[in-house]
Design an enzyme around this catalytic site. Structure first.
Site, PDB file in Angstrom:
ATOM      1  N   GLY A 125       0.820  -1.218   0.000  1.00  0.00           N
ATOM      2  CA  GLY A 125       0.000   0.000   0.000  1.00  0.00           C
ATOM      3  C   GLY A 125       0.848   1.260   0.000  1.00  0.00           C
ATOM      4  N   LEU A 128       4.675   0.899  -4.197  1.00  0.00           N
ATOM      5  CA  LEU A 128       5.880   0.243  -4.722  1.00  0.00           C
ATOM      6  C   LEU A 128       5.538  -1.041  -5.477  1.00  0.00           C
ATOM      7  CD1 LEU A 128       8.299   0.770  -1.695  1.00  0.00           C
ATOM      8  CD2 LEU A 128       8.071   2.134  -3.752  1.00  0.00           C
ATOM      9  N   SER A 129       4.258  -1.250  -5.721  1.00  0.00           N
ATOM     10  CA  SER A 129       3.780  -2.329  -6.597  1.00  0.00           C
ATOM     11  C   SER A 129       4.026  -3.737  -6.071  1.00  0.00           C
ATOM     12  CB  SER A 129       4.396  -2.199  -7.996  1.00  0.00           C
ATOM     13  OG  SER A 129       3.978  -1.023  -8.565  1.00  0.00           O
ATOM     14  N   SER A 130       3.723  -3.943  -4.818  1.00  0.00           N
ATOM     15  CA  SER A 130       3.836  -5.308  -4.286  1.00  0.00           C
ATOM     16  C   SER A 130       2.859  -6.235  -5.011  1.00  0.00           C
ATOM     17  CB  SER A 130       3.589  -5.325  -2.776  1.00  0.00           C
ATOM     18  OG  SER A 130       2.360  -4.718  -2.483  1.00  0.00           O
ATOM     19  N   ASP A 175       3.755  -1.293 -13.946  1.00  0.00           N
ATOM     20  CA  ASP A 175       4.298  -1.967 -12.759  1.00  0.00           C
ATOM     21  C   ASP A 175       4.751  -3.376 -13.108  1.00  0.00           C
ATOM     22  OD1 ASP A 175       3.318   0.324 -11.711  1.00  0.00           O
ATOM     23  OD2 ASP A 175       1.661  -0.602 -10.618  1.00  0.00           O
TER      24      ASP A 175
HETATM   25  C1  GLA Z   1      -0.417   2.301 -10.492  1.00  0.00           C
HETATM   26  C2  GLA Z   1      -0.801   1.447 -11.684  1.00  0.00           C
HETATM   27  C3  GLA Z   1       0.114   1.712 -12.887  1.00  0.00           C
HETATM   28  C4  GLA Z   1       0.225   3.202 -13.179  1.00  0.00           C
HETATM   29  C5  GLA Z   1       0.531   3.980 -11.902  1.00  0.00           C
HETATM   30  C6  GLA Z   1       0.501   5.468 -12.120  1.00  0.00           C
HETATM   31  O1  GLA Z   1       0.829   1.941  -9.984  1.00  0.00           O
HETATM   32  O2  GLA Z   1      -0.739   0.090 -11.346  1.00  0.00           O
HETATM   33  O3  GLA Z   1      -0.349   1.014 -14.007  1.00  0.00           O
HETATM   34  O4  GLA Z   1      -0.917   3.684 -13.821  1.00  0.00           O
HETATM   35  O5  GLA Z   1      -0.387   3.674 -10.864  1.00  0.00           O
HETATM   36  O6  GLA Z   1       1.504   5.854 -12.993  1.00  0.00           O
END
Ligand code: GLA
Length: 395
Positions: A125, A128-130, A175
């Site tokens: 959250g 950082l795209s966990s 991500d």
């Molecule tokens: C999130 C989404 C991405 C992108 C970013 C904003 O991380 O998963 O695809 O849109 O927001 O840049």
């Protein structure tokens, strides 16, 4: 840090299933230098994978279609039959995995039962795209264990579609792409329409990229993320009515947008303005990075923040505060919110010699203003999703 995570995941696997896992995979989180909310708006992005991972320990069950999955960090367990139709589960973490299985099942390739434990050190959250790391790590692991012969691009798209179609977040491809295609000390510039990409050196000489975590947690299932997508799509439709030659936002100038301003709500106008400007900024930023002009790069980051906060309206007061306080300080080239927004981290380009004093001062001000301890991540740009080998070098 990496070894510790791997050992912990392996131990948990052995504890639950009796034997050590047959294979282990690591899938990283990401940062993004610039190019925010343009991955689903015909833009380019400039992300990089970082040395924070989801670790997956996995063994194929040759005799069964049953999958037994343990989420070590949530102290949770889920079991399902791989050949059944995938139905949404109450826990979000489960849906990332079922979404991946569903996408693979749709391709007609055959999966079998498995035992798996996963654990991670990517703050959740925090932008950082966990979740992308989990989706792509799982798809990558299944690809390897069951010899599915997917390319890396296909793994990226399986991860993204799992999130779009199963989890319900209409995210772009950034991500997942960064997680799978990350490279040590490189940022990757991705054309989000064609998935063509190019690596740039990320050694920033006298500068460092530091993340400040506001500790305001968000999830794009409930943030305004999906609404933003609809707003820009509405804008694009209206602009194209007047300029049918416009195929993507890349073909749209500010003059074209202004020509249709009267037909757009103020909100939709601002969203589209941001997109047009951000697409241009990413191109400028790539040139600055290649030319090692870090002060210019920093200024672009700060402009992006202004756009995200005032035009795209995906920031929040806490992040705006962090950015404002950071920009007041000596040695700061630029600062902006990073990722989808509505919380999470700011990314800051700071002269390496000034990093300590900047951290101390911003931490202090944030604590005074919001009574929150800001977390600081000094991440290293690292390789993308891969299988872990016992002799892999790591600290
Ligand atoms: C999130 C989404 C991405 C992108 C970013 C904003 O991380 O998963 O695809 O849109 O927001 O840049």
């Amino acid at each position: 840090m990496k070894n510790q995570l791997v050992q912990q995941t392996k131990r948990a696997f052995q504890h639950h299933f009796g034997d050590p896992p047959e294979s282990i995979f690591l899938s990283p989180g990401r940062i993004n230098i610039i190019g925010e909310h343009v991955d689903y708006n015909d833009g380019f992005v400039l992300p990089a994978a970082i040395d924070r991972y989801i670790c997956i320990a996995i063994t194929e069950r040759k005799d069964s279609d049953i999958c037994r999955i343990i989420a070590h960090d949530f102290n949770d367990f889920y079991e399902f039959t791989i050949s059944d139709e995938m139905i949404k589960a109450p826990s979000v973490w489960v849906n990332y995995l079922l979404g991946v299985v569903d996408e693979i099942n749709n391709t007609g390739k055959k999966l079998k039962g498995l035992d798996m434990v996963f654990s991670g050190n990517i703050p959740m959250g925090s932008g950082l795209s966990s979740s992308a790391a989990l989706e792509c790590g799982f798809a990558y692991a299944l690809n390897n264990v069951f010899n599915l012969n997917f390319t890396k691009e296909e793994i990226v798209l399986i991860g993204q579609k799992a999130e779009n179609n199963f989890v319900g977040v209409n995210c772009g491809v950034m991500d997942q792409f960064a997680s799978v295609f990350g490279k040590d000390d490189k940022v990757v510039m991705v054309n989000c329409d064609s998935l063509e990409y190019e690596y740039f050196d990320a050694k920033l000489e006298d500068y460092s990229l530091i993340l400040f975590d506001s500790c305001i947690k968000h999830t794009h299932l409930t943030s305004g993320y999906n609404d933003r997508r609809e707003e820009v799509e509405e804008g694009k439709r209206i602009i194209r009515n007047h300029f049918p030659e416009m195929v993507t936002f890349r073909d749209c100038s500010r003059e074209m947008l202004n020509a249709v301003k009267d037909e757009l709500s103020d909100k939709v106008y601002k969203r589209c303005l941001y997109v047009i400007e951000e697409i241009r900024r990413v191109e400028d930023a790539a040139r600055s990075l290649a030319g090692k002009d870090y002060e210019k790069l920093g200024r672009l980051l700060t402009e992006t923040h202004h756009g995200l906060s005032k035009e795209y309206e995906v920031s929040c007061p806490e992040i705006d505060f962090l950015v404002d306080e950071t920009l007041k300080l000596e040695g700061v080239a630029g600062s902006r919110m990073m990722g989808g927004g509505f919380g999470g981290c700011s990314v800051n380009l700071i002269k390496t010699n000034d990093v300590r004093q900047v951290i101390d001062k911003v931490k202090n001000q944030y604590k005074k203003a919001y009574d929150i301890e800001m977390n600081v991540y000094e991440v290293k740009i690292s390789d993308g999703t891969h299988q872990y080998k016992e002799n892999e070098y790591s600290i």
